[in-house]
Design a protein around this motif. Structure first.
Motif, PDB file in Angstrom:
ATOM      1  N   THR A   1       0.858  -1.193   0.000  1.00  0.00           N
ATOM      2  CA  THR A   1       0.000   0.000   0.000  1.00  0.00           C
ATOM      3  C   THR A   1       0.891   1.239   0.000  1.00  0.00           C
ATOM      4  OG1 THR A   1      -0.087  -0.187   2.401  1.00  0.00           O
ATOM      5  CG2 THR A   1      -1.992  -1.013   1.170  1.00  0.00           C
ATOM      6  N   SER A   2       1.674   1.373   1.063  1.00  0.00           N
ATOM      7  CA  SER A   2       2.613   2.491   1.206  1.00  0.00           C
ATOM      8  C   SER A   2       3.813   1.952   1.976  1.00  0.00           C
ATOM      9  CB  SER A   2       1.937   3.632   1.988  1.00  0.00           C
ATOM     10  OG  SER A   2       2.913   4.452   2.592  1.00  0.00           O
ATOM     11  N   THR A   3       5.002   2.213   1.468  1.00  0.00           N
ATOM     12  CA  THR A   3       6.188   1.705   2.176  1.00  0.00           C
ATOM     13  C   THR A   3       6.288   2.332   3.572  1.00  0.00           C
ATOM     14  OG1 THR A   3       7.528   3.357   1.030  1.00  0.00           O
ATOM     15  CG2 THR A   3       7.536   1.121   0.114  1.00  0.00           C
ATOM     16  N   ASN A   4       5.806   3.571   3.730  1.00  0.00           N
ATOM     17  CA  ASN A   4       5.846   4.168   5.074  1.00  0.00           C
ATOM     18  C   ASN A   4       4.991   3.362   6.053  1.00  0.00           C
ATOM     19  OD1 ASN A   4       7.435   6.277   4.106  1.00  0.00           O
ATOM     20  ND2 ASN A   4       6.322   7.830   5.268  1.00  0.00           N
ATOM     21  N   LEU A   5       3.832   2.862   5.575  1.00  0.00           N
ATOM     22  CA  LEU A   5       2.954   2.110   6.475  1.00  0.00           C
ATOM     23  C   LEU A   5       3.560   0.744   6.803  1.00  0.00           C
ATOM     24  CD1 LEU A   5      -0.573   3.023   5.039  1.00  0.00           C
ATOM     25  CD2 LEU A   5       0.726   4.109   6.892  1.00  0.00           C
TER      26      LEU A   5
ATOM     27  N   THR B   1       5.937  -1.107  -6.646  1.00  0.00           N
ATOM     28  CA  THR B   1       4.795  -0.189  -6.786  1.00  0.00           C
ATOM     29  C   THR B   1       4.105  -0.025  -5.437  1.00  0.00           C
ATOM     30  OG1 THR B   1       3.293  -1.993  -7.363  1.00  0.00           O
ATOM     31  CG2 THR B   1       4.299  -0.831  -9.204  1.00  0.00           C
ATOM     32  N   GLN B   2       3.403   1.094  -5.287  1.00  0.00           N
ATOM     33  CA  GLN B   2       2.554   1.332  -4.105  1.00  0.00           C
ATOM     34  C   GLN B   2       1.122   1.550  -4.602  1.00  0.00           C
ATOM     35  OE1 GLN B   2       4.964   3.677  -0.814  1.00  0.00           O
ATOM     36  NE2 GLN B   2       4.838   4.920  -2.640  1.00  0.00           N
ATOM     37  N   THR B   3       0.176   0.915  -3.936  1.00  0.00           N
ATOM     38  CA  THR B   3      -1.225   1.103  -4.345  1.00  0.00           C
ATOM     39  C   THR B   3      -1.841   2.332  -3.677  1.00  0.00           C
ATOM     40  OG1 THR B   3      -1.888  -0.395  -2.584  1.00  0.00           O
ATOM     41  CG2 THR B   3      -1.636  -1.355  -4.795  1.00  0.00           C
TER      42      THR B   3
ATOM     43  N   ARG C   1       1.641   7.816  -0.388  1.00  0.00           N
ATOM     44  CA  ARG C   1       1.199   9.016   0.339  1.00  0.00           C
ATOM     45  C   ARG C   1       2.198  10.144   0.170  1.00  0.00           C
ATOM     46  NH1 ARG C   1       2.156   7.554   5.419  1.00  0.00           N
ATOM     47  NH2 ARG C   1       0.888   9.173   6.354  1.00  0.00           N
ATOM     48  N   GLY C   2       1.679  11.366  -0.093  1.00  0.00           N
ATOM     49  CA  GLY C   2       2.519  12.552  -0.129  1.00  0.00           C
ATOM     50  C   GLY C   2       2.258  13.406   1.096  1.00  0.00           C
ATOM     51  N   ARG C   3       2.919  14.561   1.165  1.00  0.00           N
ATOM     52  CA  ARG C   3       2.690  15.456   2.293  1.00  0.00           C
ATOM     53  C   ARG C   3       1.275  16.019   2.213  1.00  0.00           C
ATOM     54  NH1 ARG C   3       6.139  20.086   2.362  1.00  0.00           N
ATOM     55  NH2 ARG C   3       5.866  20.204   4.601  1.00  0.00           N
TER      56      ARG C   3
ATOM     57  N   ALA D   1      -2.116  12.240  -2.536  1.00  0.00           N
ATOM     58  CA  ALA D   1      -1.711  10.935  -3.068  1.00  0.00           C
ATOM     59  C   ALA D   1      -0.380  11.108  -3.801  1.00  0.00           C
ATOM     60  CB  ALA D   1      -2.778  10.428  -4.027  1.00  0.00           C
ATOM     61  N   TRP D   2       0.420  10.044  -3.841  1.00  0.00           N
ATOM     62  CA  TRP D   2       1.712  10.093  -4.521  1.00  0.00           C
ATOM     63  C   TRP D   2       1.716   9.011  -5.595  1.00  0.00           C
ATOM     64  CZ3 TRP D   2       5.831  13.224  -4.744  1.00  0.00           C
ATOM     65  CH2 TRP D   2       7.023  12.726  -5.268  1.00  0.00           C
ATOM     66  N   VAL D   3       1.840   9.405  -6.843  1.00  0.00           N
ATOM     67  CA  VAL D   3       1.852   8.435  -7.953  1.00  0.00           C
ATOM     68  C   VAL D   3       3.076   7.540  -7.792  1.00  0.00           C
ATOM     69  CG1 VAL D   3       2.080   8.182 -10.448  1.00  0.00           C
ATOM     70  CG2 VAL D   3       0.625  10.002  -9.502  1.00  0.00           C
TER      71      VAL D   3
ATOM     72  N   ALA E   1      12.122  14.340  -6.720  1.00  0.00           N
ATOM     73  CA  ALA E   1      11.927  13.463  -5.556  1.00  0.00           C
ATOM     74  C   ALA E   1      11.186  14.205  -4.455  1.00  0.00           C
ATOM     75  CB  ALA E   1      13.286  13.005  -5.030  1.00  0.00           C
ATOM     76  N   GLY E   2      10.462  13.435  -3.642  1.00  0.00           N
ATOM     77  CA  GLY E   2       9.766  13.995  -2.490  1.00  0.00           C
ATOM     78  C   GLY E   2      10.012  13.135  -1.273  1.00  0.00           C
ATOM     79  N   LEU E   3       9.898  13.748  -0.112  1.00  0.00           N
ATOM     80  CA  LEU E   3      10.113  13.009   1.134  1.00  0.00           C
ATOM     81  C   LEU E   3       8.928  13.199   2.071  1.00  0.00           C
ATOM     82  CD1 LEU E   3      13.222  14.099   0.283  1.00  0.00           C
ATOM     83  CD2 LEU E   3      13.700  12.750   2.272  1.00  0.00           C
TER      84      LEU E   3
HETATM   85  C1  BTN Z   1       5.721  14.665  -1.127  1.00  0.00           C
HETATM   86  O1  BTN Z   1       6.498  15.294  -1.842  1.00  0.00           O
HETATM   87  O2  BTN Z   1       4.545  15.024  -0.991  1.00  0.00           O
HETATM   88  C2  BTN Z   1       6.227  13.444  -0.397  1.00  0.00           C
HETATM   89  C3  BTN Z   1       6.198  12.215  -1.253  1.00  0.00           C
HETATM   90  C4  BTN Z   1       6.746  10.983  -0.540  1.00  0.00           C
HETATM   91  C5  BTN Z   1       6.535   9.722  -1.346  1.00  0.00           C
HETATM   92  C6  BTN Z   1       7.240   8.553  -0.730  1.00  0.00           C
HETATM   93  S1  BTN Z   1       7.262   7.140  -1.781  1.00  0.00           S
HETATM   94  C7  BTN Z   1       7.850   6.160  -0.467  1.00  0.00           C
HETATM   95  C8  BTN Z   1       7.091   6.577   0.773  1.00  0.00           C
HETATM   96  N1  BTN Z   1       5.819   5.886   0.864  1.00  0.00           N
HETATM   97  C9  BTN Z   1       4.789   6.712   0.739  1.00  0.00           C
HETATM   98  O3  BTN Z   1       3.589   6.368   0.771  1.00  0.00           O
HETATM   99  N2  BTN Z   1       5.212   7.964   0.567  1.00  0.00           N
HETATM  100  C10 BTN Z   1       6.659   8.053   0.595  1.00  0.00           C
END
Ligand code: BTN
Length: 253
Positions: free
Chosen positions: A27-31, A46-48, A51-53, A57-59, A119-121
């Motif tokens: 789903t999300s590597t953070n989760l 891939t992530q289904t 998540r972004g800030r 949603a983060w493609v 890139a985003g964090l």
């Molecule tokens: C942003 O710029 O809004 C942050 C994007 C962060 C995306 C990464 S992809 C790996 C990790 N897992 C997520 O669901 N989000 C972060």
């Protein structure tokens, strides 16, 4: 590096201090990283539900680096406020080691080439004493094909370098750089980090801050030792903002 496939089909490898778990889809590597111990990391093809800030949603299509790493941090310590900045510097280090040039940081930690986001964090905390650093890097994936609104706004590593690293190798570079930068901040404080961050921000620059509704303009003058954004207002006074209060920083030049 040791590799093994565990009972749920993911691959577990060592990368210096790190244990890296690699999956085809999550789903999300953070989760997933939410339940992992320190110096563990998870990468997925891939992530289904990437998540972004700010709940965006983060493609997360195939070909990008979707990685989350668990690092030690004391909540509300001075180091905690530096973590977004340290993570941004570490990702820039890893990208530069793979040939990317002319990177810049947009506060707090978007990584851009020109005006396009490479890139985003996303930093989360799920367990006391541990933070999850989520890193998304566009490599060979096609974010604009997935979401037309991204057209003209994203960069991909594959378009910037002649030799594109494998996602595993790039993950390894990010993790090693993150460990090095973060240990330095924890041991020595942020003094050595701040000049590097401020250089990557290309200061000073005219900006508009979106404070989740209210807008404020001025000259972005970097961060102070507490990780607060410093904005010089037209009257010359410096105002300070906490990272979590600023939804977006837009360049005006
Ligand atoms: C942003 O710029 O809004 C942050 C994007 C962060 C995306 C990464 S992809 C790996 C990790 N897992 C997520 O669901 N989000 C972060």
């Amino acid at each position: 590096m040791l590799g093994c496939v565990n009972e749920v089909g993911c691959e577990v490898r060592r990368a210096q201090e790190w244990t890296l778990i690699e999956n085809s889809e999550v789903t999300s590597t953070n989760l997933v990283a939410a339940k992992l111990p320190v110096w563990h990391a998870v990468r997925a093809d891939t992530q289904t539900a990437g998540r972004g800030r700010f709940q965006r949603a983060w493609v997360s299509d195939a070909g990008g680096l979707w990685l989350s790493a668990v690092v030690p941090v004391e909540t509300n310590s001075p180091a905690w406020r530096m973590l977004p900045l340290a993570a941004g510097v570490a990702v820039c280090d890893a990208l530069r080691a793979n040939g990317a040039k002319q990177l810049r940081l947009r506060w707090p930690n978007d990584i851009l080439v020109g005006d396009r986001k490479l890139a985003g964090l996303l930093i989360d905390q799920f367990q006391p004493g541990l933070a999850v650093v989520g890193v998304g890097i566009n490599v060979c994936n096609q974010p604009e094909a997935r979401d037309g609104r991204l057209k003209g706004h994203v960069a991909r590593l594959a378009d910037l370098v002649s030799a594109v690293p494998s996602l595993h190798e790039l993950a390894r570079h990010v993790l090693v750089a993150l460990h090095a930068v973060w240990q330095e901040v924890r041991n020595a404080g942020g003094e050595t980090l701040l000049p590097r961050v401020n250089a990557l921000w290309h200061l000073p620059r005219a900006v508009r801050l979106d404070l989740d509704g209210a807008q404020v303009t001025g000259a972005f003058a970097g961060v102070d030792a507490c990780g607060r954004l410093q904005l010089q207002r037209p009257d010359g006074k410096i105002k300070f903002y906490e990272p979590q209060d600023v939804r977006l920083l837009r360049d005006l030049d």
